[in-house]
Design a protein around this motif. Structure first.
Motif, PDB file in Angstrom:
ATOM      1  N   UNK A  59      -7.413  14.656   4.146  1.00 50.37           N
ATOM      2  CA  UNK A  59      -7.677  14.231   5.523  1.00 50.37           C
ATOM      3  C   UNK A  59      -7.249  12.780   5.658  1.00 50.37           C
ATOM      4  N   UNK A  60      -7.116  12.322   6.878  1.00 49.78           N
ATOM      5  CA  UNK A  60      -6.803  10.930   7.113  1.00 49.78           C
ATOM      6  C   UNK A  60      -5.316  10.685   7.275  1.00 49.78           C
ATOM      7  N   UNK A  61      -5.010   9.434   7.617  1.00 47.65           N
ATOM      8  CA  UNK A  61      -3.627   9.070   7.880  1.00 47.65           C
ATOM      9  C   UNK A  61      -3.328   7.743   7.199  1.00 47.65           C
ATOM     10  N   UNK A  62      -2.027   7.465   7.047  1.00 45.14           N
ATOM     11  CA  UNK A  62      -1.643   6.166   6.500  1.00 45.14           C
ATOM     12  C   UNK A  62      -0.238   5.826   6.950  1.00 45.14           C
ATOM     13  N   UNK A  63       0.022   4.534   6.994  1.00 44.55           N
ATOM     14  CA  UNK A  63       1.330   4.039   7.425  1.00 44.55           C
ATOM     15  C   UNK A  63       1.812   2.980   6.448  1.00 44.55           C
ATOM     16  N   UNK A  64       3.108   2.977   6.202  1.00 40.87           N
ATOM     17  CA  UNK A  64       3.734   1.896   5.443  1.00 40.87           C
ATOM     18  C   UNK A  64       4.679   1.188   6.399  1.00 40.87           C
ATOM     19  N   UNK A  65       4.497  -0.090   6.612  1.00 38.78           N
ATOM     20  CA  UNK A  65       5.284  -0.863   7.573  1.00 38.78           C
ATOM     21  C   UNK A  65       5.326  -0.138   8.925  1.00 38.78           C
ATOM     22  N   UNK A  66       4.206   0.464   9.297  1.00 35.79           N
ATOM     23  CA  UNK A  66       4.103   1.126  10.590  1.00 35.79           C
ATOM     24  C   UNK A  66       4.662   2.535  10.636  1.00 35.79           C
ATOM     25  N   UNK A  67       5.245   3.012   9.513  1.00 31.21           N
ATOM     26  CA  UNK A  67       5.844   4.349   9.502  1.00 31.21           C
ATOM     27  C   UNK A  67       4.889   5.320   8.814  1.00 31.21           C
ATOM     28  N   UNK A 145      11.762  -4.396  -8.326  1.00 33.91           N
ATOM     29  CA  UNK A 145      12.018  -5.679  -7.663  1.00 33.91           C
ATOM     30  C   UNK A 145      13.456  -5.800  -7.165  1.00 33.91           C
ATOM     31  N   UNK A 146      14.410  -5.081  -7.789  1.00 31.43           N
ATOM     32  CA  UNK A 146      15.831  -5.385  -7.557  1.00 31.43           C
ATOM     33  C   UNK A 146      16.318  -5.055  -6.151  1.00 31.43           C
ATOM     34  N   UNK A 147      15.565  -4.217  -5.420  1.00 23.85           N
ATOM     35  CA  UNK A 147      15.996  -3.912  -4.050  1.00 23.85           C
ATOM     36  C   UNK A 147      15.292  -4.799  -3.028  1.00 23.85           C
ATOM     37  N   UNK A 148      14.478  -5.719  -3.495  1.00 19.19           N
ATOM     38  CA  UNK A 148      13.689  -6.595  -2.614  1.00 19.19           C
ATOM     39  C   UNK A 148      13.006  -5.798  -1.505  1.00 19.19           C
ATOM     40  N   UNK A 149      12.148  -4.849  -1.877  1.00 19.56           N
ATOM     41  CA  UNK A 149      11.514  -4.002  -0.864  1.00 19.56           C
ATOM     42  C   UNK A 149      10.443  -4.777  -0.112  1.00 19.56           C
ATOM     43  N   UNK A 150      10.071  -4.257   1.062  1.00 19.73           N
ATOM     44  CA  UNK A 150       9.021  -4.906   1.841  1.00 19.73           C
ATOM     45  C   UNK A 150       7.672  -4.784   1.136  1.00 19.73           C
ATOM     46  N   UNK A 151       7.457  -3.617   0.491  1.00 20.28           N
ATOM     47  CA  UNK A 151       6.156  -3.376  -0.135  1.00 20.28           C
ATOM     48  C   UNK A 151       6.359  -2.917  -1.575  1.00 20.28           C
ATOM     49  N   UNK A 180       8.104 -13.068   1.839  1.00 23.39           N
ATOM     50  CA  UNK A 180       7.527 -12.206   2.875  1.00 23.39           C
ATOM     51  C   UNK A 180       7.247 -10.797   2.407  1.00 23.39           C
ATOM     52  N   UNK A 181       7.572 -10.479   1.145  1.00 24.49           N
ATOM     53  CA  UNK A 181       7.273  -9.142   0.631  1.00 24.49           C
ATOM     54  C   UNK A 181       5.769  -9.016   0.355  1.00 24.49           C
ATOM     55  N   UNK A 182       5.315  -7.781   0.294  1.00 26.96           N
ATOM     56  CA  UNK A 182       3.899  -7.520   0.063  1.00 26.96           C
ATOM     57  C   UNK A 182       3.729  -6.865  -1.298  1.00 26.96           C
ATOM     58  N   UNK A 183       2.745  -7.332  -2.067  1.00 25.74           N
ATOM     59  CA  UNK A 183       2.484  -6.722  -3.373  1.00 25.74           C
ATOM     60  C   UNK A 183       1.097  -6.098  -3.360  1.00 25.74           C
ATOM     61  N   UNK A 184       1.054  -4.800  -3.627  1.00 32.18           N
ATOM     62  CA  UNK A 184      -0.213  -4.073  -3.708  1.00 32.18           C
ATOM     63  C   UNK A 184      -0.438  -3.781  -5.175  1.00 32.18           C
ATOM     64  N   UNK A 185      -1.393  -4.476  -5.774  1.00 33.63           N
ATOM     65  CA  UNK A 185      -1.536  -4.461  -7.226  1.00 33.63           C
ATOM     66  C   UNK A 185      -2.833  -3.785  -7.630  1.00 33.63           C
TER      67      UNK A 185
END
Lengths: 292, 526
Positions: A59-67, A145-151, A180-185
C-alpha cells in the motif's frame, strides 16, 4: 528548493504475515545527506528496494524527484543504487562491468569515472571473480557516482571498506550534495551518519519513530550525567527522581539520563558525597539506543 | 563431518531423486518398447546382426545377450544412462568440491573444526550415495521385466561404478582449476574423450582392446545379462580409488579457494556485447549455447548416420513390419520414418534447453545481479523480453543445426534423406519446445523458484507418457495430455497444423502470463 528528492506517503510492505514496513511517510529534500537508521530487520532495505521498484508496495505511494516510482523509465535516470552486498558477473573485468552499467545508465562522464576509480584505488583490470567484497563495493560505488545522478540510494554502502576508503566515500558524498545531489544513506554505522548526515530518520520494526536534524536530536533536552561518589557513599536508586529516564551503574559510578529540567536530580545529588560530576549531550549512538 | 554430510545431502537430495526416477523410467521405457517391438525369439535373435553395422556398434556397442530384455536394455540404453549419471556426477561433484569454495560458502565450513580433506570426502560420499540410489533404482526397474537378478545387479553396479569414476575424475579437476565452470568443463571433456575412445574401440574387432581405456568400455566388458564378467567391477573400484587419492593429495598442496592452475592477473577488457542489456545477455549465453549446439549436433549426426542401417535391419523383420503398418508406414518410408522418430528426441532435448535458458534468467535474478540492470533506466519487460527473444532465436538455431547434422549424418551413409526433410523433421518439435519454454516463463512469473523444475519435469513425464500410454492402452485423454503425442510423423506425414497452432497459442498465452506476473511481483533471491 523545489520538488523533494524522495517523497513517500503511507508506504507499506507486507511479506506474507510479516509487516516489513508500515505506513512510512517521509520527505527528503534535494541536496541533503539523509541518514536512515535502524537495526537489522527494521525495514531500511525494504524501503530502498520499494523506492527502486525491485519490490512492489502493499500500500502507499512514493515519488523520486516528483516521478511515481513505478514509472521506471522516467524515474530511474535520476537515481543510482549501491546494495550492501554487491553481486556482479564473475567473468567480467571491473572495466567491463563499469562499461556495461554505464551504457545502460547513459550520461557517464568518462573523466569523472577515471577520477573515481583512482580515488577509490580500484584496479579495474582484474576479473570480478578475484575481487574481495570491498572491491566489489568500490565498483558499485564508482558506477553509482559516475553518472552524477540526482539521488543516490545507498544501502550500507561501506560495510566492506577500510577506514581510509570510508573517508574517501564521505568526501565523495559531500561533494555530491555540494553539487545539489541527494544522498539517502541507510546505515548502522552511527559514526558515519553522525559525521555525514544533516538529517536522520530512525526506523524500528517497520515504523518511523523519529525524523529530525542531527542538531535537533541532540538538543532534545536530554542530558547525561556521569556521577562518581566518594567511597563511603552509597548509591541510591535514581529511578523515582523526576525527569530521570534511565540510571545505569557502571564501574566508576552511575550514568543517569535526564529529560527536561535536571533540578530534581541536582536536589538529590546535593545530599550525597559527590566526588565528580560530568554532563554532556548524548551522542547519536546514545540517542539511537534510547529508542530501543 | 556429519554436519557437512547433512548439509551436502540437503543440497543434493532433490537432484538425486530426479536422477533415480529418470533412470528407472528410462529402463522401463526401454523394456516396454523391447517387448512391443520384438515380441518373439526370431526377431530378438536378429538384433545380433547389428554387430555388423559399424555405425550402430560405435554408438551402442556390440550387441551381447540382446535376446533378453536386460541385455537389450544394457546394449540399447546403457551408454545413454551412463552418460546421464556421468553428467550428474560431474555437475554435482564440481558443485560441492569447487562451487562451494568459489562462492565463499566453504569458508564458513572451513572455519569450523572439519579438515579440508574430510570436506572433500564428505562431498564424494554424498555423490557416491546418489550413484548408489540411482543404481538401485535401475536394478529395481530391470530386475522385474528381466527376472535376472544377477544381471540386474551387475548392470546397477556398473552404473554406480561409472558415476563414481566420473565423480573421482571431477574431484581431481576441482583441485586443478579455480571455478566450478572450469571444473565441470574438464569433467565433461573427460566424459567426451571416454566416449570417443569407446567408439574407436568398437569400430573394428582388432581395436577392441582400446575399450579398456574408457569407462564407457568397461560395461562392454562386464556384459551383464550375458557373460556376467564380475571381475570387471574391480576396474571401476581401483581406478576411482586411485583418482580420489590423487585428488586428496593435490588438495593438501593448495589453499582454500586457490587452485593449482591459475590465470590470475590483469585481463584485457573486451568491450564486446556490453552496449545494451540484450547484447549483454548474448554475451552471457553464447558459450553455453555453443556447447548445446555442438553436443546435440554430435548426437543428431550419429543418429543420422545410423538411420539407414537400422532401417534396413528392421525392414526385414516381419514383426516390425506389422508395427510399421500400424503407423501407416511402407517399406520405402522406413528411413525417413526413423528420421521422424529420432527428431522427436531432439525436440525433447531442445525443450530442456528452452527451460534451462529461462532458468538462466532466473539465476540472474536470484544471484541479485539483475538488480544492477533493473535499478537503471531499464524496465522489467524490456529486460525479460530481450531474454525471450534470445531464447527463441537460440531454439531456432538449435533446430536448424540439428536438422543439418542429421542430414549430414544421413548423407555420408547414403540414407537418401534431403536436407529439407531433415530440418523439417526437427522443426516438427518446435510447438512442443515453445510450449515448455512458455511454461518456464509462466513459472518464472508465478513461482520463480520452480522455473526449471516444473518444465523439465513436464518434458520428461510427457515424453514417457507419449511412449507408454499407447503401449499400455491408457485412455486417450490421459495420453493426450502429452504434447509429444500430438506431433505428426514429419517428414512422412504433413505437419499437424491445428495441433501445432494450438500448442503455440498456449505457449504465447503462458509467456504473456509469465511476463505480466513478473511485472507485478517482487524480485526474490535464492
Amino acid at each position: 528548493m523545489g520538488e523533494p528528492a524522495i517523497r513517500t506517503k503511507g508506504l507499506t510492505k507486507h511479506f506474507g504475515d510479516v509487516v516489513a514496513l508500515d505506513g512510512l511517510t517521509l520527505e527528503v529534500q534535494q541536496g541533503e545527506i539523509f541518514g536512515f537508521l535502524g537495526p537489522n530487520g527494521a525495514g531500511k532495505s525494504t524501503t530502498i528496494r520499494l523506492l527502486l521498484s525491485l519490490i512492489r508496495p502493499t500500500a502507499g505511494e512514493a515519488w523520486l524527484m516528483g516521478i511515481p516510482i513505478a514509472d521506471v523509465k522516467q524515474a530511474h535516470p535520476h537515481v543510482t543504487y549501491v546494495p550492501g552486498d554487491v553481486a556482479l558477473w564473475p567473468q567480467l573485468t571491473g572495466t567491463e562491468t563499469l562499461d556495461l552499467l554505464g551504457n545502460i545508465s547513459g550520461n557517464v562522464d568518462a573523466a569523472f569515472r577515471e577520477e573515481l576509480v583512482e580515488r577509490l584505488q580500484l584496479d579495474p583490470s582484474k576479473r570480478v571473480r578475484s575481487y574481495s567484497k570491498g572491491n566489489r563495493q568500490k565498483i558499485a560505488l564508482v558506477a553509482a557516482f559516475m553518472t552524477r545522478p540526482d539521488v543516490l540510494l545507498l544501502d550500507e554502502p561501506t560495510a566492506g571498506l577500510d577506514p581510509l576508503m570510508e573517508e574517501i566515500f564521505q568526501s565523495l558524498a559531500r561533494e555530491a550534495t555540494a553539487r545539489g545531489q541527494t544522498v539517502f544513506l541507510s546505515s548502522h554505522i552511527l559514526d558515519e551518519v553522525e559525521d555525514l548526515c544533516s538529517k536522520v530518520a530512525i526506523l524500528r520494526e517497520g515504523h518511523l519513530v523519529e525524523v529530525a536534524t542531527l542538531d535537533q536530536l541532540q538538543e532534545l533536552d536530554t542530558t547525561i550525567f556521569d556521577i562518581q561518589l566518594e567511597s563511603e557513599g552509597v548509591l541510591p536508586s535514581f529511578d523515582d527522581v523526576d525527569g530521570v529516564i534511565s540510571a545505569d551503574a557502571n564501574a566508576d559510578g552511575v550514568r543517569v539520563t535526564v529529560k527536561g529540567s535536571p533540578a530534581p536530580l541536582l536536589q538529590v545529588l546535593s545530599t550525597l558525597p559527590v566526588r565528580q560530576l560530568r554532563t554532556h549531550t548524548p551522542s547519536l549512538e546514545e540517542i539511537f539506543l534510547s529508542y530501543y | 563431518m556429519s554436519a557437512v554430510l547433512r548439509l551436502y545431502a540437503r543440497l543434493t537430495r532433490r537432484g538425486v531423486l530426479l536422477l533415480a526416477l529418470g533412470i528407472a523410467a528410462y529402463v522401463l521405457v526401454e523394456a516396454i518398447s523391447y517387448v512391443q517391438t520384438y515380441p518373439d525369439e526370431a526377431s530378438r535373435l536378429r538384433l545380433a546382426e547389428f554387430g555388423d553395422q559399424p555405425a550402430v556398434r560405435m554408438l551402442q556397442g556390440i550387441p551381447h545377450a540382446v535376446e533378453t530384455v536386460g541385455g537389450f536394455v544394457a546394449w540399447d540404453g546403457g551408454w545413454f544412462m551412463q552418460s546421464i549419471i556421468g553428467v550428474w556426477a560431474v555437475l554435482t561433484t564440481s558443485r560441492l568440491l569447487r562451487g562451494e569454495e568459489e562462492s565463499g560458502r566453504a569458508e564458513l565450513v572451513g572455519a569450523g573444526p572439519v579438515p579440508a580433506s574430510q570436506v572433500t570426502n564428505a562431498g564424494l560420499l554424498i555423490v557416491l550415495a546418489g550413484c548408489v540410489a540411482t543404481g538401485l533404482a535401475a536394478f529395481a526397474a530391470v530386475v522385474i521385466p528381466s527376472g535376472d537378478a544377477i544381471g540386474a545387479a551387475l548392470f546397477g553396479m556398473a552404473l554406480i561404478g561409472f558415476g563414481a569414476m566420473m565423480a573421482a575424475a571431477t574431484a581431481v579437476a576441482s583441485q586443478l582449476v579455480a571455478t566450478r565452470r572450469h571444473a565441470a568443463g574438464l569433467g565433461a571433456a573427460f566424459l567426451g574423450v571416454a566416449f570417443v575412445l569407446r567408439m574407436i574401440a568398437n569400430s573394428a574387432d582388432d581395436r577392441l582392446w582400446v575399450g579398456w581405456l574408457s569407462p564407457f568400455g568397461w560395461m562392454d566388458q562386464l556384459r551383464p545379462f550375458g557373460d556376467n564378467n564380475v571381475g570387471v567391477l574391480a576396474v571401476y573400484v581401483v581406478v576411482s580409488a586411485a583418482l580420489v587419492g590423487i585428488a586428496i593429495a593435490l588438495q593438501a598442496r593448495r589453499d582454500l579457494g586457490a587452485a593449482l592452475i591459475t590465470r590470475e592477473g590483469d585481463v584485457r577488457a573486451r568491450p564486446l556485447l556490453l552496449k545494451t542489456p540484450i547484447r549483454f545477455a548474448w554475451r552471457l549465453t553464447w558459450g553455453v549455447l555453443l556447447a548445446w549446439a555442438v553436443g546435440t549436433a554430435f548426437y543428431s549426426f550419429f543418429m543420422g548416420s545410423l538411420m539407414k542401417a537400422m532401417g534396413e535391419v528392421l525392414a526385414d523383420d516381419p514383426a516390425y513390419e506389422q508395427y510399421m503398418d500400424l503407423l501407416g508406414l511402407t517399406r520405402e518410408d522406413v528411413t525417413i520414418g526413423m528420421v521422424a522418430f529420432m527428431s522427436v528426441i531432439v525436440g525433447l532435448v531442445i525443450s530442456l534447453y528452452a527451460a534451462w535458458r529461462i532458468g538462466a534468467v532466473r539465476a540472474e535474478e536470484s544471484a541479485e545481479r539483475a538488480e544492477h540492470l533493473l535499478t537503471r533506466p531499464l524496465t522489467r519487460e524490456r529486460w525479460l523480453g530481450g531474454h525471450l527473444v534470445l531464447a527463441l532465436l537460440s531454439v531456432v538455431l538449435l533446430v536448424v543445426v540439428n536438422g543439418l547434422a542429421t542430414w549430414i549424418g544421413g548423407a555420408i551413409t547414403d540414407a537418401g534423406v534431403s536436407a529439407a526433410d531433415a530440418v523439417a523433421a526437427v522443426a516438427n518439435g518446435l510447438p512442443v519446445i515453445l510450449l515448455f519454454g512458455g511454461l518456464a516463463v509462466a513459472m518464472f512469473g508465478l513461482a520463480p523458484r520452480l522455473t526449471i523444475a516444473v518444465p523439465v519435469g513436464g518434458v520428461v513425464v510427457s515424453y514417457i507418457l507419449s511412449f507408454i500410454g499407447p503401449a499400455l492402452d491408457f485412455p486417450g485423454w490421459l495420453t493426450g495430455i502429452s504434447p509429444f503425442y500430438h506431433l505428426a510423423l514429419v517428414p512422412v506425414d504433413d505437419y499437424a497444423l491445428t495441433q501445432g497452432l494450438v500448442m503455440m497459442g498456449v505457449a504465447f498465452a503462458t509467456t504473456a502470463l509469465g511476463v505480466v506476473a513478473f511485472h507485478r511481483r517482487d524480485l526474490v533471491g535464492a
